[in-house]
Structure formats: structure tokens, C-alpha cells
Write a protein that holds these residues in place. Structure first.
Motif, PDB file in Angstrom:
ATOM      1  N   THR A 394       0.832  -1.200   0.000  1.00  0.00           N
ATOM      2  CA  THR A 394       0.000   0.000   0.000  1.00  0.00           C
ATOM      3  C   THR A 394       0.870   1.254   0.000  1.00  0.00           C
ATOM      4  N   GLY A 395       0.334   2.339  -0.552  1.00  0.00           N
ATOM      5  CA  GLY A 395       0.997   3.632  -0.503  1.00  0.00           C
ATOM      6  C   GLY A 395       0.340   4.531   0.526  1.00  0.00           C
ATOM      7  N   PHE A 396       1.067   5.564   0.963  1.00  0.00           N
ATOM      8  CA  PHE A 396       0.580   6.434   2.034  1.00  0.00           C
ATOM      9  C   PHE A 396       0.843   7.910   1.716  1.00  0.00           C
ATOM     10  N   ILE A 397      -0.136   8.724   2.091  1.00  0.00           N
ATOM     11  CA  ILE A 397      -0.016  10.180   1.985  1.00  0.00           C
ATOM     12  C   ILE A 397       0.275  10.735   3.368  1.00  0.00           C
ATOM     13  N   CYS A 398       1.128  11.755   3.462  1.00  0.00           N
ATOM     14  CA  CYS A 398       1.399  12.406   4.741  1.00  0.00           C
ATOM     15  C   CYS A 398       1.012  13.881   4.656  1.00  0.00           C
ATOM     16  N   THR A 399       0.822  14.501   5.792  1.00  0.00           N
ATOM     17  CA  THR A 399       0.330  15.889   5.817  1.00  0.00           C
ATOM     18  C   THR A 399       1.273  16.894   5.148  1.00  0.00           C
ATOM     19  N   PRO A 400       2.606  16.716   5.180  1.00  0.00           N
ATOM     20  CA  PRO A 400       3.453  17.704   4.493  1.00  0.00           C
ATOM     21  C   PRO A 400       3.340  17.680   2.972  1.00  0.00           C
ATOM     22  N   MET A 401       2.767  16.612   2.404  1.00  0.00           N
ATOM     23  CA  MET A 401       2.596  16.580   0.946  1.00  0.00           C
ATOM     24  C   MET A 401       1.591  17.651   0.535  1.00  0.00           C
ATOM     25  N   ASN A 402       1.968  18.452  -0.459  1.00  0.00           N
ATOM     26  CA  ASN A 402       1.082  19.523  -0.905  1.00  0.00           C
ATOM     27  C   ASN A 402       0.604  19.267  -2.338  1.00  0.00           C
ATOM     28  N   GLU A 403      -0.210  20.156  -2.845  1.00  0.00           N
ATOM     29  CA  GLU A 403      -0.778  19.994  -4.190  1.00  0.00           C
ATOM     30  C   GLU A 403       0.314  19.939  -5.257  1.00  0.00           C
ATOM     31  N   ASN A 404       1.368  20.707  -5.054  1.00  0.00           N
ATOM     32  CA  ASN A 404       2.475  20.695  -6.025  1.00  0.00           C
ATOM     33  C   ASN A 404       3.160  19.335  -6.071  1.00  0.00           C
ATOM     34  N   ASP A 405       3.303  18.702  -4.898  1.00  0.00           N
ATOM     35  CA  ASP A 405       3.896  17.367  -4.849  1.00  0.00           C
ATOM     36  C   ASP A 405       3.058  16.369  -5.642  1.00  0.00           C
ATOM     37  N   ILE A 406       1.750  16.430  -5.445  1.00  0.00           N
ATOM     38  CA  ILE A 406       0.845  15.509  -6.136  1.00  0.00           C
ATOM     39  C   ILE A 406       0.882  15.763  -7.644  1.00  0.00           C
ATOM     40  N   GLU A 407       0.843  17.033  -8.022  1.00  0.00           N
ATOM     41  CA  GLU A 407       0.890  17.393  -9.445  1.00  0.00           C
ATOM     42  C   GLU A 407       2.196  16.923 -10.082  1.00  0.00           C
ATOM     43  N   ALA A 408       3.299  17.098  -9.359  1.00  0.00           N
ATOM     44  CA  ALA A 408       4.609  16.688  -9.893  1.00  0.00           C
ATOM     45  C   ALA A 408       4.657  15.173 -10.105  1.00  0.00           C
ATOM     46  N   THR A 409       4.045  14.432  -9.198  1.00  0.00           N
ATOM     47  CA  THR A 409       4.010  12.973  -9.317  1.00  0.00           C
ATOM     48  C   THR A 409       3.194  12.557 -10.537  1.00  0.00           C
ATOM     49  N   ILE A 410       2.032  13.182 -10.702  1.00  0.00           N
ATOM     50  CA  ILE A 410       1.169  12.888 -11.851  1.00  0.00           C
ATOM     51  C   ILE A 410       1.876  13.231 -13.156  1.00  0.00           C
ATOM     52  N   ASN A 411       2.519  14.375 -13.195  1.00  0.00           N
ATOM     53  CA  ASN A 411       3.208  14.809 -14.418  1.00  0.00           C
ATOM     54  C   ASN A 411       4.358  13.870 -14.776  1.00  0.00           C
ATOM     55  N   THR A 412       5.052  13.381 -13.752  1.00  0.00           N
ATOM     56  CA  THR A 412       6.151  12.449 -14.014  1.00  0.00           C
ATOM     57  C   THR A 412       5.612  11.127 -14.544  1.00  0.00           C
ATOM     58  N   TYR A 413       4.491  10.662 -13.975  1.00  0.00           N
ATOM     59  CA  TYR A 413       3.881   9.431 -14.501  1.00  0.00           C
ATOM     60  C   TYR A 413       3.472   9.623 -15.962  1.00  0.00           C
ATOM     61  N   LYS A 414       3.001  10.818 -16.287  1.00  0.00           N
ATOM     62  CA  LYS A 414       2.626  11.121 -17.659  1.00  0.00           C
ATOM     63  C   LYS A 414       3.821  10.984 -18.596  1.00  0.00           C
ATOM     64  N   GLN A 415       4.988  11.400 -18.108  1.00  0.00           N
ATOM     65  CA  GLN A 415       6.194  11.338 -18.936  1.00  0.00           C
ATOM     66  C   GLN A 415       6.677   9.898 -19.150  1.00  0.00           C
ATOM     67  N   ILE A 416       6.477   9.046 -18.142  1.00  0.00           N
ATOM     68  CA  ILE A 416       7.039   7.687 -18.231  1.00  0.00           C
ATOM     69  C   ILE A 416       6.012   6.649 -18.691  1.00  0.00           C
ATOM     70  N   ALA A 417       4.733   7.032 -18.763  1.00  0.00           N
ATOM     71  CA  ALA A 417       3.664   6.068 -19.069  1.00  0.00           C
ATOM     72  C   ALA A 417       3.886   5.359 -20.418  1.00  0.00           C
ATOM     73  N   LYS A 418       4.312   6.104 -21.420  1.00  0.00           N
ATOM     74  CA  LYS A 418       4.533   5.513 -22.753  1.00  0.00           C
ATOM     75  C   LYS A 418       5.645   4.464 -22.710  1.00  0.00           C
ATOM     76  N   GLU A 419       6.586   4.655 -21.793  1.00  0.00           N
ATOM     77  CA  GLU A 419       7.742   3.755 -21.714  1.00  0.00           C
ATOM     78  C   GLU A 419       7.431   2.450 -20.985  1.00  0.00           C
ATOM     79  N   ILE A 420       6.339   2.427 -20.215  1.00  0.00           N
ATOM     80  CA  ILE A 420       6.045   1.208 -19.450  1.00  0.00           C
ATOM     81  C   ILE A 420       4.895   0.423 -20.093  1.00  0.00           C
TER      82      ILE A 420
END
Length: 420
Positions: A394-420
């Protein structure tokens, strides 16, 4: 020579817990030097957004100032006494105050200890040897729980690890998660003293129990006089302030806790009704002991964390919203790239599957594309995002994570999705 290579010269497999070896995802694990907030930093100076958070306990992230202060103040007084301390009482009060059906608690040093002790207690109370566990639920590495499924839905367990005698597991029956008929068959086959289950399963990624299924499980245990144990070592105080109880309202006879109630320190616990718990030594005949149980440093960390959670219950909705945003972003990108993807979110916990179907049990989970997960993990790690090194965690979210962190994670997945 890398640190991992050096570690293998002195530590079995180079790690002190198997999943850390990265065998299911490939590559070498980074060796972590420090953490702060939502991030961890390895010995080579690389920075990672941490979606593991020490496998759950760090709801407020790494080095939370209040929890850190509580630990430091406790250490100044002594690291261990092997004797009672007031902080044990304080933490016990804070935990039990939240659960009307739990009256007494016993602290231990790990989740494995908690579940092992809870099962021994249940067997001692019912005077029945057989237990039921569910495929895909992990309750620690004690002998009677290291079993694999046999040829039928109600077969007795066979050892899944060398070193576990068959006599130890012959009293363990395996049922299918979210399948009440498999539970009924187990009760018909054995003399069942207890049923142990993760009501929110966090060891086959994240698979929540169906409310109707859990309700029927409670009724069956009542009918047969079996003790129902909810293993909330992972979900307790993580899925919600009161774990599964806030979600389902089902009263288990014994609940096991861990992770969060240690605030990052090694802690486990099990709690239940007075008439059950008082069968434990020194009051009753069922023996259980631990030299470092109730360690004052661990108790202090847990007390600081539980108090902070109780004072800020609104964080759970915020954490859930961030987890949903992350998973919805992953889902959208997966669809754009023709990748099978499904997910679950429960409070601050999330789990996803490269699978065309949302899993309801371990058989479903095993149909997920673990090779794709390994590729996902490696590419995300190389880009500074630290996900569990296994598709079954399982994965976990913590309180210091902000909207920018979540957006950065999504954007990175977008970049690598074609490769996987």
C-alpha cells in the motif's frame, strides 16, 4: 562498491526485511540517510518524494517537530527500564478512549507480536486450536500464519516457508477475502477458535473488505462462538482516526494495532473486552511477555502522534482528497496510454493495480501486471518518487505533501507512461 554490495557481505541479503532488497522490482535499493517532511534523502544526496512513509506510521511526515521533541525528552530520561512507566497508561487511555468496545490493551514491540499474541489469547479463551485467515492478508511471520492455499477453498494450510513444521499450520484454515461462502466451509471443516482478518487489507496493495461480508463474518463468529480479530496494524489510525470502525462500525473482539501508535518507533498492541483480555497473564493463564514492551521512548512518540491526530481529525479528509487526486491522475494517464489501471483509496491509504479489473481478493490481485509495476517503480524512483518496491504493498499520503507534490508525481507518470 555500492552500500548494497557492502551490506550483503555482513547482513543476510543486504537487508533486515526482505522487501527492501528490491527483488520484485529489480535494481538496488537506495540507502536512506535522512528524512524531512514528505521527503527522504539517500547517502548519495538524491531526494525522493516518499509515498512509503516508513510503511505507514509517519502521518505527519519525517521529523515532525512535536513527535521529535517527545522522543528527545523521553531519551533524556532513559531509553529503557523494563519496568512500568506512566506514559504507558497515558497512551493506553488515548487509544481506548476512541473505541467503546475495547476496554483493555497490551503493548508489544511489533505487529507480528501483536497478532501472534492475539491469536494465542483467542485460542486460550475458546479452548479451540483451529484458526481462519484469508489469502492475501499478512499478519506477520509467526509460524501458524505462514501458510499457502491448498487445492480447495477450505483446505488446511501448508507451510509457505521452510522451517515451519506442518504441525504448526495444520490448524490454520484459509478462506477467500470478501467471500463469505469460503468462510462457512472453513467453519464446517474445523473446530475454529478465532478468525483473523485485515478489514482493510494492505498487503495485496489495498483491498478494502466489503461491508456486507465483514458484517456476515461478525455474525458467523457469534454463531460459532469464535473470536473475531481485526488486524489494524496498518489501517488503525491510518484509514481514519478509528481505523475500520469509523468506516464499517463493526466491533471485533480483539483489535491489533501498530505502526501509527508508535509514531515511527517500533510498537504493536492488541486490545479487547475486559473478559477476554483478563485471560492474559499476570491476571489469567494465557502467557505473553516482552522485556521491551511499553518502551518509554516508543510510548512517548506514540502518545505525541495520537494526541495530535485527535486534535486534528480534519486531516483525514485532506489526505484522502490528495490520495484520490493522485490516483485519478494516474487513471486518466493510464487510459490515454492504453494501460489497464484500477485503484482503491481509503483515507490516507492508496493502492493501485495494472489490472483491467478492480481486485476484490488475492486471486484478482495476482492477475495484475507486476512486470509493468516494476518498470513503473524503477522509472519513478529514477525521477525522485519513492513508491513501495512491490506491487503488493500500500501507498501512504502524509500531511506535508502539498498539491504541487501531487501534481509533480502525476506529471512524471505522464512522462514515463509511454515507456512502461
Amino acid at each position: 562498491m555500492s552500500l548494497f554490495q557492502e551490506a550483503q557481505k555482513y547482513i543476510v541479503g543486504g537487508v533486515n526485511s526482505p522487501v527492501r532488497a528490491f527483488k520484485s522490482v529489480g535494481g538496488e535499493p537506495p540507502f536512506i540517510e535522512r528524512g524531512k517532511g514528505a521527503y527522504i534523502y539517500d547517502t548519495e544526496g538524491n531526494k525522493y518524494l516518499d509515498f512509503i512513509q516508513s510503511w505507514g506510521p509517519l502521518i505527519f511526515g519525517h521529523c515532525d517537530s512535536e513527535i521529535e521533541e517527545a522522543i528527545i525528552e523521553a531519551v533524556k530520561k532513559g531509553t529503557s527500564f523494563g519496568a512500568p512507566t506512566k506514559v504507558e497508561i497515558d497512551l493506553a487511555k488515548e487509544v481506548l478512549e476512541l473505541f467503546p468496545h475495547l476496554e483493555l490493551i497490551r503493548f508489544v514491540s511489533s505487529g507480528t507480536e501483536a497478532t501472534m499474541s492475539a491469536i494465542r489469547l483467542a485460542r486460550g479463551v475458546t479452548n479451540k486450536d483451529d484458526i481462519i485467515k484469508f489469502e492475501g492478508c499478512y499478519h506477520g511471520h509467526s509460524d501458524s500464519l505462514l501458510v499457502s492455499a491448498g487445492s480447495g477453498a477450505a483446505t488446511f494450510g501448508v507451510p509457505s516457508s521452510p522451517g515451519v513444521p506442518k504441525d504448526f499450520t495444520k490448524h490454520t484454515l484459509l478462506a477467500k477475502y470478501n467471500d463469505i461462502e469460503s468462510v462457512k466451509k472453513c467453519f464446517e471443516k474445523g473446530d475454529v477458535g478465532c478468525v483473523i482478518i485485515e478489514p482493510i487489507a494492505g498487503n495485496m496493495s489495498l483491498v478494502p473488505g466489503n461491508a456486507e461480508f465483514l458484517g456476515e463474518l461478525r455474525e458467523i463468529c457469534n454463531h460459532y462462538g469464535a473470536i473475531l480479530i481485526f488486524d489494524e496494524v496498518m489501517s488503525g489510525f491510518r484509514a481514519s482516526l478509528r481505523g475500520s470502525y469509523d468506516i464499517y462500525g463493526i466491533e471485533a473482539d480483539i483489535v491489533t494495532f501498530g505502526k501509527v501508535i508508535g509514531g515511527g518507533m517500533p510498537v504493536g498492541a492488541f486490545a479487547g473486552k475486559k473478559e477476554i483480555m483478563e485471560k492474559l497473564s499476570p491476571v489469567g493463564p494465557v502467557y505473553q511477555a516482552g522485556t521491551l514492551s511499553g518502551n518509554p521512548v516508543a510510548m512517548s512518540a506514540g502518545l505525541a502522534q495520537i494526541k495530535k491526530l485527535k486534535a486534528n481529525p480534519e486531516i483525514y479528509k485532506d489526505l484522502e482528497n490528495k490520495a484520490k487526486k493522485l490516483m485519478q491522475g494516474f487513471e486518466h494517464i493510464s487510459k490515454e496510454n492504453g494501460i489497464d489501471f484500477n485503484y482503491n483509496v481509503v483515507g490516507s491509504m492508496f493502492g493501485f493495480f495494472f489490472n483491467s479489473k478492480l481486485p476484490k481478493n488475492f486471486d484478482d490481485v495476482n492477475k495484475s501486471d507486476t512486470k509493468r509495476y516494476a518498470a513503473f517503480h524503477n522509472k519513478m524512483l529514477n525521477n525522485g518518487f519513492y513508491f513501495a518496491p512491490s506491487a503488493y504493498e500500500t501507498g501512504f499520503i502524509c500531511t506535508p505533501m502539498n498539491e504541487n507534490d501531487i501534481e509533480a508525481t502525476i506529471n512524471t507518470y505522464k512522462q514515463i507512461a509511454k515507456e512502461i
